[in-house]
Write an enzyme that holds these catalytic residues in place. Structure first.
Site, short mmCIF file in Angstrom:
data_model
loop_
_atom_site.label_atom_id
_atom_site.label_comp_id
_atom_site.label_asym_id
_atom_site.label_seq_id
_atom_site.Cartn_x
_atom_site.Cartn_y
_atom_site.Cartn_z
N GLU A 176 7.19 5.54 -15.54
CA GLU A 176 7.51 6.65 -14.63
C GLU A 176 8.16 7.77 -15.43
O GLU A 176 9.11 7.55 -16.17
CB GLU A 176 8.45 6.16 -13.52
CG GLU A 176 9.07 7.25 -12.68
CD GLU A 176 8.04 8.15 -12.00
OE1 GLU A 176 8.20 9.38 -12.10
OE2 GLU A 176 7.09 7.62 -11.39
N ARG A 221 12.02 7.30 4.05
CA ARG A 221 11.30 7.10 2.80
C ARG A 221 12.21 6.57 1.70
O ARG A 221 11.86 5.66 0.95
CB ARG A 221 10.64 8.41 2.35
CG ARG A 221 9.74 8.26 1.14
CD ARG A 221 9.22 9.62 0.70
NE ARG A 221 8.41 10.23 1.74
CZ ARG A 221 7.11 10.02 1.91
NH1 ARG A 221 6.47 9.19 1.11
NH2 ARG A 221 6.45 10.63 2.87
N ARG A 257 10.61 19.23 5.84
CA ARG A 257 11.04 17.94 6.38
C ARG A 257 12.51 17.69 6.09
O ARG A 257 13.06 18.16 5.11
CB ARG A 257 10.19 16.82 5.77
CG ARG A 257 8.73 16.92 6.13
CD ARG A 257 7.93 15.78 5.57
NE ARG A 257 7.75 15.89 4.13
CZ ARG A 257 7.13 14.97 3.40
NH1 ARG A 257 6.66 13.89 3.98
NH2 ARG A 257 6.98 15.13 2.11
N ASP A 311 -2.63 8.21 -3.65
CA ASP A 311 -2.87 9.65 -3.60
C ASP A 311 -3.57 10.17 -4.85
O ASP A 311 -4.12 11.27 -4.83
CB ASP A 311 -1.54 10.39 -3.42
CG ASP A 311 -1.06 10.37 -1.98
OD1 ASP A 311 -1.80 9.86 -1.11
OD2 ASP A 311 0.06 10.86 -1.72
#
Length: 431
Positions: free
Chosen positions: A35, A110, A188, A313
């Site tokens: 990552e 999330r 959001r 995605d």
């Protein structure tokens, strides 16, 4: 579990990458997960919006850790089967069916979901490396590899789970196709329910809080709002999907937003004061304005030599306001891990091609209705014109009730036969 001898490099540690790492580890594969962000707080979209985990994904994650992950998710079970539609004056005009009851459906923040999944990955001892920048990658007939932070890493395959701007897409898919702006963006955020209780303008959202989750849509000519409560009435999350005036020149990355940014597209709505009461309760600096990007159908998710695959995605970004995107990502992870298990170390390219065949057609069908539904939501007529019903786009049983793991085991040999025979694999579990 017994080792399969299959080595995997997972790129990306958002939900797609974390889930892939866990599923591959559980099947006996050796995993290194990379990552680029320095820690979990900076991965992808770790913001305070909500994630819907439907039954098709809930049955996968709830079993992890002999049910420990399911126990952690129980506080976020989604117990509502209806959504309320309000017009811009604040009048409730419609109720629509959105879900069937299930013990494996969750509506969760999330950041909470990501933390639960990450903590489980840590308990498994998975090798997760943050702050890792990939400068190069390659594949050969017998392996694939990356150059990361000056070190070369090699494995039997690379699984790219690094999102809509995937670094590996061009070489893997054989396409220069880039995500483009959809013409929409959404702001959001979230707030604690407790902070709303003293505000009379916020009482409309508190009805039944703690008893049943609320899901509210407020469609209008300038924006479409989604407001939900979750976590047993502890949290309220909200999203404003609005039209972007000049999408060709609009930003393509997330930026901080304010409550005023959220409210700007709805200044003329009579319902604005009640919505403002909810949005203003968000912690300072917590709102995010994110462009909605779209990607055309890729010709392939698997690289030419079959040692790399795109999932989530990176291969099929969920269009607009899809409620099923995260659930489909979890299915992808489970299927690719199973195909590697069944194929074994000597047939990794075959495994990735089988996984692609199983998931490709299903994902294509999943996304067909979403752009249409989003466009309809921005064309709902207002009271002075005569109310036009909010479009119902049901989540079909072949999506929400699908068991991707059982299906992968059942279909594997059929897909192998089709690939080796040069025939097209025809999926039979969609409608």
């Amino acid at each position: 579990m017994a080792s399969t001898g299959v080595s995997v490099i997972v790129v990306g540690l958002g939900l797609a990458g974390l889930t892939t790492a866990i599923e591959c580890h559980q099947k006996g594969h050796s995993v290194i997960a990379l990552e680029r962000s320095k820690d979990l707080n900076y991965v992808g979209k770790i913001i305070d919006d909500t994630v819907m985990i439907d039954n098709n994904a809930g049955v996968i994650v709830s079993k992890w850790g002999n049910g420990a992950v399911g126990q952690a998710l129980n506080a976020w079970k989604f117990n509502n089967t209806q959504a309320s539609v309000y017009d811009t004056t604040g009048k409730q005009v419609q109720t629509i069916e959105v879900r069937k009851p299930s013990s494996n459906k969750y509506l969760i923040l999330r950041r909470e979901l990501t933390k639960i999944v990450y903590d489980h990955a840590k308990t498994l001892g998975i090798d997760m490396r943050f702050g890792t920048e990939i400068s190069d990658y390659w594949e050969e007939s017998d392996q694939a590899g990356v150059s990361a932070n000056g070190q070369k890493l090699q494995a039997d395959c690379i699984i790219w789970a690094d999102g809509v701007n995937s670094k590996g897409r061009d070489s893997v898919a054989g396409s220069s196709l880039k995500p483009t702006h959809s013409g929409y963006a959404h702001i959001r955020g979230r707030a604690d329910i407790a902070s709303l209780k003293g505000n009379p303008d916020a009482q409309w959202i508190l009805q039944g809080a703690g008893e049943v989750d609320q899901m509210i849509f407020v469609p209008g000519p300038t924006a479409c709002l989604t407001i939900v409560t979750c976590g047993g009435g502890r949290n309220v999350a909200f999203s404003n999907m609005y039209k972007v005036e000049s999408p060709n020149s609009a930003k393509t990355s997330s930026t901080p937003a304010t409550a005023q940014d959220f409210l700007k597209p709805i200044q003329s709505w009579p319902f604005k004061a009640n919505i403002e009461a909810v949005v203003q309760a968000a912690p300072s600096g917590s709102l995010v304005d994110e462009p909605v990007l779209q990607l055309g159908q890729l010709p392939s998710w698997v690289s030419p030599q079959g040692r790399m695959i795109l999932i989530g995605d990176a291969s099929h970004p969920s269009a607009l306001n899809s409620p099923i995107g995260e659930s489909l990502v979890i299915e992808d992870a489970a299927v690719v891990a199973i195909c590697l298990e069944l194929a074994g170390k000597g047939n990794v390219p075959l495994a990735l091609r089988v996984a692609e065949k199983i998931r490709y057609v299903k994902q294509s069908n999943n996304n067909k209705n979403i752009p249409r539904a989003s466009a309809l939501q921005h064309n709902v007529e207002q009271p002075d014109q005569g109310i036009n019903m909010y479009p119902e786009v049901p989540l079909r049983d072949w999506v929400s009730e699908h068991n991707s793991q059982e299906h992968a085991y059942e279909e594997y040999d059929k897909v192998v036969k089709a690939i080796r025979g040069g025939k097209e694999y025809v999926a039979t579990n969609i409608s």
